[in-house]
Design a protein around this motif. Sequence first.
Motif, PDB file in Angstrom:
ATOM      1  N   ARG A 152       6.396  -9.455  -5.104  1.00  0.00           N
ATOM      2  CA  ARG A 152       5.220  -9.592  -5.961  1.00  0.00           C
ATOM      3  C   ARG A 152       4.147 -10.478  -5.337  1.00  0.00           C
ATOM      4  NH1 ARG A 152       4.866  -7.477 -10.851  1.00  0.00           N
ATOM      5  NH2 ARG A 152       6.684  -6.313 -11.573  1.00  0.00           N
ATOM      6  N   ARG A 164       2.453  -8.266  -2.755  1.00  0.00           N
ATOM      7  CA  ARG A 164       1.592  -7.283  -3.386  1.00  0.00           C
ATOM      8  C   ARG A 164       0.322  -7.924  -3.919  1.00  0.00           C
ATOM      9  NH1 ARG A 164       3.055  -2.914  -7.786  1.00  0.00           N
ATOM     10  NH2 ARG A 164       1.527  -3.380  -9.372  1.00  0.00           N
ATOM     11  N   LYS A 201      -3.376  -6.964  -2.889  1.00  0.00           N
ATOM     12  CA  LYS A 201      -4.285  -6.470  -3.915  1.00  0.00           C
ATOM     13  C   LYS A 201      -5.478  -7.387  -4.092  1.00  0.00           C
ATOM     14  CE  LYS A 201      -2.833  -3.260  -6.805  1.00  0.00           C
ATOM     15  NZ  LYS A 201      -2.725  -2.631  -8.068  1.00  0.00           N
ATOM     16  N   LEU A 231      -2.752   0.093  -3.708  1.00  0.00           N
ATOM     17  CA  LEU A 231      -1.508   0.030  -2.954  1.00  0.00           C
ATOM     18  C   LEU A 231      -0.550   0.937  -3.712  1.00  0.00           C
ATOM     19  CD1 LEU A 231      -0.184  -1.275  -0.562  1.00  0.00           C
ATOM     20  CD2 LEU A 231       0.512  -3.165  -2.006  1.00  0.00           C
ATOM     21  N   ASP A 261       6.526  -3.799  -5.042  1.00  0.00           N
ATOM     22  CA  ASP A 261       5.231  -4.171  -4.478  1.00  0.00           C
ATOM     23  C   ASP A 261       4.214  -3.041  -4.512  1.00  0.00           C
ATOM     24  OD1 ASP A 261       6.484  -2.601  -2.609  1.00  0.00           O
ATOM     25  OD2 ASP A 261       5.684  -3.701  -0.894  1.00  0.00           O
ATOM     26  N   MET A 262       4.533  -1.956  -5.192  1.00  0.00           N
ATOM     27  CA  MET A 262       3.619  -0.815  -5.155  1.00  0.00           C
ATOM     28  C   MET A 262       3.516  -0.124  -6.503  1.00  0.00           C
ATOM     29  SD  MET A 262       3.759   1.194  -1.747  1.00  0.00           S
ATOM     30  CE  MET A 262       3.149   0.349  -0.328  1.00  0.00           C
TER      31      MET A 262
END
Length: 694
Positions: A234, A237, A241, A288, A436-437
């Motif tokens: 996280r 990500r 992001k 992402l 993460d996506m």
Amino acid sequence: MRPEILFPLFAPLSTLPGIGPRLETQLAKLTGPKVVDVLWHLPVGLIDRSQRPKVSAVTEGEIVTLELTVDSHREPPSSKQPYRVICSDETGFITLVFFHAHKDYLRKNLPEGEHRIISGRIEMYGGVPQMTHPDYIVSPEEAASLPLYEPIYGLTAGITPKTLHKAIDGALDAAPDLPEWQDLPLLQQGGWPTWREALNTLHKPEDLASAADDHPARKRLAYDELLASQLALRLTRRKLKRQKGRALSGDARLRTQVIKALPFELTVSQVRSVEEILTDMASEDRMLRMLQGDVGSGKTLVALLAMLNAVEAGTQAAMMAPTEILAHQHFETIEPMARDAGISVALITGRGKGKARQEALAKLASGETQIVIGTHALFQEDVAFNDLGLAVVDEQHRFGVHQRIALSDKGPLRADILVMTATPIPRTLTLTYYGDMDLSVLKEKPPGRQPITTRALPLERLAEVTEGVGRAIRTGARVYWVCPLVEESDVLDVAAAEDRFASLDTIFPGKVGLIHGRMKATEKDAAMAAFQSGEIQILVATTVIEVGVDVAEATIMVIEHAERFGLSQLHQLRGRVGRGDKPSTCLLVYQQPLGETAHDRIAIMRETDDGFRIAEEDLRLRGPGDVLGVRQSGLPVFRMADLGQHSDLLKIADKDAELIVETDPELEGPRGPALRTLLYLFEKDEAVRFIRSG
Ligand code: ADP
Ligand code: MG
């Protein structure tokens, strides 16, 4: 940088008592190379030595601890016979049996007339109890040194239980008290001990309960591992992001043109996935997103539409494939469609040289080229974009999570990212993989697909297979013939494929081609091209073709030694046929006798072609540690967490991680320093770097 408090845990195994250079290598194979790896080598069971019956009450096979008087030594007349020591308590006699005994040693440890506490497994010999090579012989004064509950560990050649116990004791001594990274209410609610206590409880058990998967100490350690994993995902990500992307919304002019020209309708899943992608691209946040779809589900078209959106919005788009063959293939699919819409597409691989390459690069840098397709070479230093809006990564389960992160780090940072994968991830694993996506899934296959008939035949019936193939190619069919996977050796793979090529080539002269991983890229292309054009009709291959090749005319897939392939691999291979409008056949040729797992795999292949179902079954058959061949898929491997047992913990850990990243993304709050330690403990250094550099 790793905090100092962790240094003893990351020290090499040779710092542990009893571990010299030779044992270090052996032990590292078993546990991993660091002290903390030894701590994480948790017991797989327990020996209960707490039973202390009288001699008259012992039964065959049980492990007992007896308080005995040593009565007499019986030395054998010849060294071929065992040495016996007769002992007793007030209820009866028991014989201790030693083969290849050292007399002096036994005399010293078992002096006649003394009391000893002795632990081991009971055998009955003509109604009389005996114990061969007791595990423990201690004097009453040393009674405390005898473990009541003794952990059993997975072992390997060269490492005895004694060596391992000693090393683990040393590692426990070296383990520091670490700051508490877990939420206190969570610890209290589950009755979870501290990190160090948890390790002590499991390695120095005081009751049988600690062997259970749901013991608080085990859950705590499993949770640590899961939290570290989810938090790292996280944080990564968030970093990706947080890089402000840009709002890209095209006017649909190119997309409409391409869709109109298609000889078919988009599937419901394709429409929905495109919508999800367009929404992401239109947002200020960087996209992402993972596009997941079984082989043949139509991912390429979805990616093309996303790329056209980027072009409509005035930027460039790039698609990166894992192999040269695939890059070519994508180019050949995409280029004509894009050309009809007036878009120029370039192919840039590592292979191109000289002037042509320079020109292609110049056009890319000037923005004249709007869509580029390539391999890793796309992200080499000499490749410059004018303005890259979208990067599509065709992963096909070749790249792992880490490469993905590296790509977005090295690559053009502001571009939206779309990753395509054909690997259906079992539901139980999606959290750890896609944490993460964002995820778009192509659920259904395009309509009109002909079913694939799957049959299994023993190797003895290979002649029938060859005859069948012969009949098929006379009617113009195209056949893939996949050769056995030889363990760990692509050299042998190639030899097997070359042999098969030679034998088929004598039967069907001029009709057979060969493709394998050790061929030059140009040779591979030539073989693929000949197969595609129908110049050759049988393509003998190693698993090279596993990755995404699309020849619609191919209707037969022969997989030799199918028993050596994993379930997901078989599924991927089978997905190479059944792409056109003719019915297809997959022949699984296996060697007898079939092991149970191989039998199940083949049965499942015959039963279903649902990639998700197959992924779930694969997980069941292989265990989560090995699903999809973890290493190449980039799936996280857990040591203490077992997703079969602890999937509830995974959900909590993911929520916890989400909350942490929302409320304290820089890890600067009260829990922050301890959480950083946790990340370093599990070597999520990359994720910590993301916080810092943010
Ligand atoms: P994947 O990359 O997911 O394995 P592809 O994108 O290569 O699948 O698509 C496989 C084939 O299906 C291609 O020949 C493609 O043209 C075709 N196809 C894609 N979408 C559809 C659709 N909606 N209806 C019919 N055929 C489709
Ligand atoms: Mg965007």
